[in-house]
Design a protein around this motif. Structure first.
Motif, PDB file in Angstrom:
ATOM      1  N   ALA A  21       0.717  -1.149   0.124  1.00 36.23           N
ATOM      2  CA  ALA A  21       0.153   0.284   0.123  1.00 36.23           C
ATOM      3  C   ALA A  21       0.830   1.274  -0.203  1.00 36.23           C
ATOM      4  CB  ALA A  21      -1.114   0.290   1.596  1.00 36.23           C
ATOM      5  N   CYS A  23       1.733   4.917   1.417  1.00 37.18           N
ATOM      6  CA  CYS A  23       1.612   5.865   1.838  1.00 37.18           C
ATOM      7  C   CYS A  23       2.594   6.122   2.339  1.00 37.18           C
ATOM      8  CB  CYS A  23       0.123   5.282   2.893  1.00 37.18           C
ATOM      9  SG  CYS A  23      -0.440   5.970   4.347  1.00 37.18           S
ATOM     10  N   ALA A  42      -1.073  -2.585  -5.852  1.00 37.38           N
ATOM     11  CA  ALA A  42      -1.137  -2.187  -5.693  1.00 37.38           C
ATOM     12  C   ALA A  42      -0.992  -0.049  -6.425  1.00 37.38           C
ATOM     13  CB  ALA A  42       0.059  -1.475  -4.321  1.00 37.38           C
ATOM     14  N   CYS A  43      -0.182  -0.823  -7.347  1.00 32.49           N
ATOM     15  CA  CYS A  43      -0.526   0.669  -8.705  1.00 32.49           C
ATOM     16  C   CYS A  43       0.127  -0.112  -9.041  1.00 32.49           C
ATOM     17  CB  CYS A  43      -0.004   2.297  -7.683  1.00 32.49           C
ATOM     18  SG  CYS A  43       2.301   2.285  -7.573  1.00 32.49           S
ATOM     19  N   ASN A  65      -3.513   4.646  -8.687  1.00 40.91           N
ATOM     20  CA  ASN A  65      -3.535   4.273  -6.621  1.00 40.91           C
ATOM     21  C   ASN A  65      -4.672   2.930  -6.918  1.00 40.91           C
ATOM     22  OD1 ASN A  65      -2.455   3.181  -4.442  1.00 40.91           O
ATOM     23  ND2 ASN A  65      -4.610   4.892  -3.673  1.00 40.91           N
ATOM     24  N   ASN A  66      -4.194   1.298  -7.366  1.00 43.36           N
ATOM     25  CA  ASN A  66      -5.018   0.123  -6.642  1.00 43.36           C
ATOM     26  C   ASN A  66      -5.422  -0.497  -5.444  1.00 43.36           C
ATOM     27  OD1 ASN A  66      -5.752   0.160  -9.756  1.00 43.36           O
ATOM     28  ND2 ASN A  66      -3.537  -0.608 -10.139  1.00 43.36           N
ATOM     29  N   GLY A  67      -4.392   0.605  -4.510  1.00 42.69           N
ATOM     30  CA  GLY A  67      -4.301   0.155  -3.094  1.00 42.69           C
ATOM     31  C   GLY A  67      -5.466   0.956  -2.442  1.00 42.69           C
ATOM     32  N   ALA A  68      -4.577   1.067  -0.881  1.00 33.75           N
ATOM     33  CA  ALA A  68      -5.409   1.575   0.033  1.00 33.75           C
ATOM     34  C   ALA A  68      -5.602   3.287  -0.740  1.00 33.75           C
ATOM     35  CB  ALA A  68      -5.430   1.299   1.204  1.00 33.75           C
ATOM     36  N   ALA A  69      -6.271   3.621   0.108  1.00 33.58           N
ATOM     37  CA  ALA A  69      -6.173   5.802  -0.510  1.00 33.58           C
ATOM     38  C   ALA A  69      -5.056   5.929   0.042  1.00 33.58           C
ATOM     39  CB  ALA A  69      -7.297   6.193   0.091  1.00 33.58           C
ATOM     40  N   THR A 113      -8.402   4.909  -3.706  1.00 31.11           N
ATOM     41  CA  THR A 113      -8.381   3.265  -4.728  1.00 31.11           C
ATOM     42  C   THR A 113      -9.202   3.280  -6.124  1.00 31.11           C
ATOM     43  OG1 THR A 113      -8.178   2.751  -2.479  1.00 31.11           O
ATOM     44  CG2 THR A 113      -9.436   0.553  -3.947  1.00 31.11           C
ATOM     45  N   GLY A 114      -8.175   3.406  -7.167  1.00 29.76           N
ATOM     46  CA  GLY A 114      -8.042   2.886  -8.161  1.00 29.76           C
ATOM     47  C   GLY A 114      -7.942   4.808  -9.342  1.00 29.76           C
TER      48      GLY A 114
END
Length: 576
Positions: A21, A23, A42-43, A65-69, A113-114
């Motif tokens: 993730a 972050c 995740a990205c 970003n495909n993981g947590a915001a 996310t996304g």
């Protein structure tokens, strides 16, 4: 270390996969219970060269970003050639040598996310213009496989596999002994949970001194703190023969010729303990012999700063032998990360010191059993007070045609602060053959210089001295002052990946531990009385004969000093 690969073709699309993730400043891990091989990327990072001509090119970069915001992002990469960014848009772009950092602007830091964001830049180059092989998002190294986002992600490094940055995605060990002392002081709970290093400053420290925790006790406690995530634990390896030949306060127990005792009774037991398979899941950082090798450049004959002890240590070679042996033995342990001490800008920032010190580091790291691969990085400013960044004056500034370098404070140094020095030293070391992914640590435990006397802007341009002195954060009397400095404050809190090329800001010298005694004190630790710790001392050639600036009534080096702790709390920047 990060792997590197050859990439060519200016229109190549680099779609790279992260495994954690994204972050900034937090631990990076896969969702609980998700098997690594099945986890979604995740990205992705798409890097495209949109246009190219003989001496320049334009690139566009898209981060998805495909993981947590996340609320902020930081993308880094390094060029294999001489590419140099000249302008950009939709990101704050900085470059140090080959290393580039793109940080979000105020309006595009949030990535749900996304979500995706794009930025671009113009750059110059000559020769080839290969697409960067490796990217990092918020400190996580991207997958080199450019097959696309449908490829399975790479498993995270397992036990016995080194990562590029041991601080990224990991918690840091909180020393219970230091934490208890800090918490017992007025206001100390504000920082008692901060990670600090454990100093192995004599043979007895391996098994614990006066009933205190042993090396193995700390490692066992680190396993408890680790839990199911990653944890980095920091140790200072500090017991060379004839230790710290230019400063009596931190002299050690071993005489100048006791290199065999150093090897067999000190390094070998440490290596045996760190190499225990029980601790293979820890990331163990060892900072190697603070304030040692640079003395062989700056404090030997015919320098006016020479001391007889440093001449002895240069002649017998036991500093190089000891450091080389430590690098070799500790570097053989897969989960140990060796960082060599590289002084600070107020010591080695001059041309006459900078290059020769870097050369000595390489010589030492390629002799006595050591090789360059045993060195994960270097650490600067340990147990020192040099400001992290001086915002109000730069080395290229001038006043009335007089360069900042000619000011009494800078005194012809090539650097004004620790960040620029660390990045400059890193570039020099890489040019000498050290790993291109070499990491730097900066000790920020006592270089905040906050409080009411912290300047908020440049000094008056009456002269170059009023300009520098009025604007500098570092309020020491002289850059050469190093012992229990009056007015000092805590600096940046420990954190991973704060700047390009910097693995972490760390607190290797625990706040509240004395730099040396202000008067002679009998002891069995080999520590002498250095007048630089005496507030009445008027100086020597190493601080250009200035007052020491030391706090009064200080105990032996490494012993708890409540007055220093309170001074650091009071003047912390960022403030507590």
């Amino acid at each position: 270390m990060s792997r590197t690969g050859n990439r060519s073709g200016v229109a190549l699309l680099a779609a790279l996969t992260l495994t954690g993730a994204a972050c900034a400043g937090t631990a990076l891990a896969l969702p609980s219970g998700a098997p690594a091989a099945a986890a979604a990327p995740a990205c992705t990072v798409d890097y495209k060269v949109q246009n190219q001509w003989d001496s320049g090119f334009t690139s566009a970069v898209t981060v998805t970003n495909n993981g947590a915001a996340v609320s902020s992002w930081n993308l880094t990469w390094s060029y294999a050639g001489n590419q140099k960014i000249s302008s950009g848009w939709n990101a704050e772009l900085t470059q140090s040598g080959a290393a580039v950092t793109a940080k979000n602007m105020s309006y595009n830091g949030s990535l749900p996310t996304g979500g995706s964001t794009s930025f671009g830049f113009n750059a110059t180059y000559s020769g080839t213009n290969a697409v960067p092989a490796t990217f990092k998002l918020n400190g996580v190294t991207c997958n080199e496989d450019t097959g696309g986002p449908t490829d399975p992600p790479t498993d995270p490094p397992g036990p016995g596999e080194r990562v590029d940055n041991p601080y990224a995605g990991a918690k840091m060990y909180v020393n219970p002994e230091w934490s208890a002392k800090a918490a017992a002081e007025p206001g100390g709970t504000a920082i008692a949970n901060q990670p600090t290093a454990v100093w192995l400053d004599r043979i007895a420290a391996i098994n614990g001194v006066n009933g205190g925790m042993s090396l193995r006790d700390h490692l066992d406690k680190a396993l408890e703190q680790k839990g199911s995530g990653e944890l980095t634990v920091q140790f200072v390896v500090y017991n060379l023969p004839g230790r710290d030949c230019a400063a009596l306060a931190s002299n050690g127990e071993l005489g100048p010729t006791e290199i065999d005792k150093y090897k067999t009774q000190y390094i070998d037991p440490i290596a045996a303990t760190l190499g225990d398979a029980k601790y293979a899941g820890l990331r163990i950082v060892t900072t190697i012999e603070i304030d040692s090798l640079p003395n062989l450049v700056t404090n030997v004959t015919p320098r006016p700063t020479a001391t007889p002890n440093c001449d002895v240590m240069k002649e017998n070679g036991n500093y190089q032998k000891g450091v080389g042996y430590a690098l070799d033995k500790l570097g053989a342990i897969p989960n140990v990360y060796n960082y060599i001490d590289a002084g600070h800008h107020g010591w080695l920032g001059w041309d006459s010191n900078f290059g020769p010190s870097a050369e000595l580091f390489k010589t030492t790291a390629t002799s006595n059993g050591a090789q360059l691969s045993d060195v994960h990085g270097f650490i600067v400013n340990t147990a020192n007070y040099s400001a992290l960044k001086e915002d109000h004056f730069k080395i290229g500034d001038s006043v009335n045609g007089v360069s900042v370098r000619q000011s009494k404070w800078v005194d012809w140094n090539q650097y004004t602060d620790e960040l620029s020095y660390a990045q400059g030293m890193r570039a020099k070391l890489v040019s000498l053959g050290f790993d291109p992914n070499l990491g730097m640590l900066i000790d920020t435990s006592r270089n905040g210089w906050g409080g009411p006397n912290r300047p908020t802007g440049p000094g008056a341009q009456t002269s170059v001295d009023t300009y520098v002195d009025g604007g500098r954060y570092d309020r020491r009397i002289h850059l050469g002052n190093w012992c229990n400095q009056s007015g000092a404050g805590l600096g940046e809190r420990p954190q991973a990946n704060p700047e390009p090329g910097i693995d972490a800001y760390v607190w290797i010298k625990p706040p509240g531990e004395s730099d040396g005694a202000s008067r002679p004190i009998d002891n069995d630790e080999g520590k002498g009385f250095d007048r630089m710790c005496d507030p009445t001392y008027e100086g020597n050639p190493r601080n250009n004969n200035h007052m020491s600036g030391a706090l009064p009534d200080s105990p032996l080096a490494g012993h708890w000093f409540p007055a220093q702790f309170q001074e650091l709390l009071k003047n912390a920047y960022p403030a507590l």
